[in-house]
Scaffold this active site. Structure first.
Site, PDB file in Angstrom:
ATOM      1  N   THR A  98      58.125  91.250  37.024  1.00  0.00           N
ATOM      2  CA  THR A  98      58.965  90.116  37.397  1.00  0.00           C
ATOM      3  C   THR A  98      59.625  90.448  38.733  1.00  0.00           C
ATOM      4  OG1 THR A  98      59.411  89.592  35.076  1.00  0.00           O
ATOM      5  CG2 THR A  98      60.888  88.630  36.723  1.00  0.00           C
ATOM      6  N   LYS A 173      59.223  82.418  35.170  1.00  0.00           N
ATOM      7  CA  LYS A 173      59.809  83.575  34.480  1.00  0.00           C
ATOM      8  C   LYS A 173      61.287  83.715  34.811  1.00  0.00           C
ATOM      9  CE  LYS A 173      60.016  87.374  32.067  1.00  0.00           C
ATOM     10  NZ  LYS A 173      59.339  88.627  32.425  1.00  0.00           N
TER      11      LYS A 173
END
Length: 273
Positions: A98, A173
């Site tokens: 991420t 995300k």
């Protein structure tokens, strides 16, 4: 020859989430080469059938598909800088970390010059879902590259939405993690209110689990004795919340999520080293 014979895989980033992803790829029958900065990270894979590379370039020269699950933007950039020149044309990099969406876009542009595809593919579900093969992969990238990668992704994930171009997966995300943090912050206030009212916590959690106030954020907060017990997870969510704020700037959505989640995550990380 099966699809698992045709795709030569590599994986870098054998942490709490990356290790089970790599395990699932190996169990799925894919020829898999691993590289790790720390040799001890490779110990659990001895006897698994995986090959070990001594350098990133060595790994790259023997694979068509590389999964990457390192911690932050700096690590992703550093690894990709070594991967891209050594990968064969037509290979692809799946970034499961991420990171800032712009980081992935910049890597994708550099990779395209060398004929390498980059798939934006952060994951959700945590270590248990990774071992169970039930992760969600939030995908951004070119449809052709994604179609080639799906057999690999399907070894460790069950939900694989294609959200748009490279960067779309990271955007999704960041929104997901910000919402989780905001839900946990609200749950923290709710549990404090219930305590002030003299409501026993375990009975309340059982009630809420079957009621309209339930949420995954509530479940996570309910398992903590204090917010500080979540200092590691809190630090990761705080990083992602700050990334979302950087991406959106003063957009009302970013400001609202930030205001809802910030104080709770700061409390989680208070005193953490």
């Amino acid at each position: 020859m099966t699809s698992t014979d045709k795709i030569r895989c590599g994986f870098i980033g054998l942490g709490s989430q990356g290790a089970p992803i790599a395990t699932r790829m190996i169990a799925g029958g894919f020829s898999t080469t691993l590289w790790a900065r720390r040799p001890e990270s490779l110990e659990p894979f001895k006897g698994s059938g995986a090959a070990f590379a001594s350098t990133i370039a060595e790994l790259a020269s023997n694979v068509d598909h590389v999964g990457l699950c390192v911690v932050n933007d700096t690590d992703v950039i550093e690894v990709c800088r070594q991967l891209i020149p050594a990968l064969p044309r037509g290979a692809r990099i799946a970034i499961h970390s991420t990171v800032n969406p712009e980081t992935v876009r910049l890597i994708a542009r550099d990779a395209a010059v060398q004929g390498i595809d980059v798939i934006d593919a952060p994951v959700s579900g945590g270590e248990p879902a990774a071992y169970a093969g039930t992760l969600t992969v939030m995908i951004g990238g070119e449809a052709d590259a994604i179609a080639k990668a799906l057999p690999v992704f399907q070894t460790f994930a069950t939900l694989l939405p294609h959200l748009g171009e490279v960067g779309a997966g990271q955007n999704a995300k960041l929104v997901n993690n910000a919402l989780l943090a905001a839900n946990m912050a609200v749950a923290d206030h709710a549990l404090a209110a219930a305590s002030a009212l003299g409501i026993e916590k375990s009975a309340l959690m059982e009630l809420l689990a079957a009621s309209s106030g339930r949420s995954f954020g509530l479940e996570v907060r309910g398992r903590m004795p204090t917010p500080q017990a979540f200092h590691h997870g809190g630090s990761l969510l705080l990083k992602d919340l700050r990334l979302l704020r950087d991406v959106l700037g003063k957009d009302p959505g970013a400001v609202g999520l930030w205001d809802a989640a910030e104080s709770f995550l700061v409390a989680c990380t208070a005193g953490a080293k």
